[in-house]
Motif scaffolding. Structure first.
Motif, PDB file in Angstrom:
ATOM      1  N   VAL A  28       0.763  -1.235  -0.144  1.00 13.30           N
ATOM      2  CA  VAL A  28       0.103  -0.006   0.112  1.00 13.30           C
ATOM      3  C   VAL A  28       0.856   1.313   0.080  1.00 13.30           C
TER       4      VAL A  28
ATOM      5  N   ILE B 150      -5.177   3.048   4.812  1.00 13.16           N
ATOM      6  CA  ILE B 150      -6.131   2.446   4.003  1.00 13.16           C
ATOM      7  C   ILE B 150      -7.423   2.550   4.920  1.00 13.16           C
TER       8      ILE B 150
ATOM      9  N   LEU C  20     -10.611   2.170  -3.870  1.00 13.55           N
ATOM     10  CA  LEU C  20      -9.589   1.506  -4.566  1.00 13.55           C
ATOM     11  C   LEU C  20      -9.994   0.128  -5.226  1.00 13.55           C
TER      12      LEU C  20
ATOM     13  N   TYR D  65     -11.877  -1.132  -0.152  1.00 11.18           N
ATOM     14  CA  TYR D  65     -10.815  -0.599   0.254  1.00 11.18           C
ATOM     15  C   TYR D  65     -10.907   0.818  -0.195  1.00 11.18           C
ATOM     16  N   TRP D  66     -10.683   1.865   0.786  1.00 10.66           N
ATOM     17  CA  TRP D  66     -10.905   3.269   0.188  1.00 10.66           C
ATOM     18  C   TRP D  66      -9.658   4.019   0.463  1.00 10.66           C
ATOM     19  N   GLN D  67      -9.607   5.245   0.045  1.00  6.58           N
ATOM     20  CA  GLN D  67      -8.336   6.159   0.100  1.00  6.58           C
ATOM     21  C   GLN D  67      -8.594   6.661   1.567  1.00  6.58           C
TER      22      GLN D  67
ATOM     23  N   ALA E   8      -6.701  -3.750  -4.850  1.00  3.32           N
ATOM     24  CA  ALA E   8      -6.705  -2.452  -4.864  1.00  3.32           C
ATOM     25  C   ALA E   8      -5.461  -1.576  -4.490  1.00  3.32           C
ATOM     26  N   SER E   9      -4.333  -2.147  -4.363  1.00  3.16           N
ATOM     27  CA  SER E   9      -3.315  -1.649  -4.340  1.00  3.16           C
ATOM     28  C   SER E   9      -2.199  -1.937  -5.104  1.00  3.16           C
TER      29      SER E   9
END
Length: 158
Positions: free
Chosen positions: A14, A19, A60, A75-77, A139-140
């Motif tokens: 990440v 996250i 994400l 998964y979000w910023q 997501a990353s």
């Protein structure tokens, strides 16, 4: 959609960022009320489509599972991105949430739940062995495990 399996062991990177992990789902408490269950379940697709088309919303990536109890792991910023989406009058969340509260909440037919977690750098680790691109790695960044990342302790930076 073909999901290539990556042989070997991989982890998620990440890049030192916080996250936000958001779990959300529903449960068909009265499965025989299929129409009501389907009506609520049908609202998630447009939300995910909107988020895929609006990268600035902060999602994400996500994975979902369906059954009597469904779950979407996303998964979000940041928590602010998540909260902004939830309250955005132009996004496809606020109106379905209001409709649920007005028409379904308290009926016992369908349960809705969510949990939010803020994960700081160094407080998570992941391993994917012989898996397609999945979860936090999707997501990353999907990174082959090598020296310095072989154990969970190393991946946690401890």
């Amino acid at each position: 959609m073909s999901r290539e399996v990556f042989s070997g062991r991989y982890t998620a990177d990440v890049d030192g960022a916080d996250i936000t992990v958001f779990l959300i789902g529903m449960r068909a408490n009265r499965w025989w009320r299929l129409g009501r269950v389907a009506r609520i379940a049908s609202r998630m697709g447009p939300m995910l489509k909107h988020l895929a088309e609006h990268a600035d919303a902060g999602l994400l990536g996500s994975e979902s599972w369906f059954g009597r109890t469904t779950i979407l792991v996303s998964y979000w910023q940041s928590p602010e991105h998540l909260q902004r989406f939830a309250a955005d009058r132009d996004a496809p969340h606020l109106e379905p949430w209001r409709e649920f509260q007005k028409s379904f909440a308290g009926s016992g037919d369908v349960g809705v739940w969510h949990e939010t977690y803020q994960v700081r750098p160094g407080d998570s680790e992941a391993v994917y062995s012989d898996m397609p691109l999945f979860g936090l790695a999707a997501a990353s960044a999907h990174v082959k495990i090598g020296p310095g990342r072989n154990t969970a302790r190393q991946r946690l930076g401890r």
